[in-house]
Structure formats: C-alpha cells, structure tokens
Scaffold this motif. Structure first.
Motif, PDB file in Angstrom:
ATOM      1  N   GLY A  45       2.749   1.536  -3.286  1.00 13.38           N
ATOM      2  CA  GLY A  45       1.495   2.483  -4.540  1.00 13.38           C
ATOM      3  C   GLY A  45       1.307   1.059  -5.058  1.00 13.38           C
ATOM      4  N   ARG A  95       0.718  -1.356   0.043  1.00 14.52           N
ATOM      5  CA  ARG A  95      -0.022  -0.150  -0.085  1.00 14.52           C
ATOM      6  C   ARG A  95       0.703   0.676   0.291  1.00 14.52           C
ATOM      7  N   LYS A 140      -3.660  -0.419  -4.912  1.00 12.22           N
ATOM      8  CA  LYS A 140      -4.448   0.454  -4.349  1.00 12.22           C
ATOM      9  C   LYS A 140      -5.502   0.310  -3.119  1.00 12.22           C
TER      10      LYS A 140
END
Length: 40
Positions: A23, A20, A26
């Motif tokens: 990235g 998370r 999502k």
C-alpha cells in the motif's frame, strides 16, 4: 522497464510490486527515479 532484461530492471520490478502490495504506492500514482552518472 524490461522486467525480463537486466538485473536492475528485475530488482526494480520486485521493489515496485512489494510497494503496491504493502500500500506504499497506489494505482495511478507516479514513481520518480533519480539517476546517478558515474564517471571513471
């Protein structure tokens, strides 16, 4: 998932949190886990 439970659960939570933050995953996405069955 029980983050306070087994070693595997804590490792999974750590990997998901890192993904998370980086990235790689999502909010609202899906995580597909493939299970193995070990027979002794």
């Amino acid at each position: 998932m029980n983050p306070g439970g087994s070693v595997k659960d804590r490792a999974s939570l750590y990997m998901i949190d890192n993904a998370r933050r980086s990235g790689a995953i999502k909010e609202g996405g899906n995580i597909c886990v493939r299970h193995k069955i070990f027979v002794s």
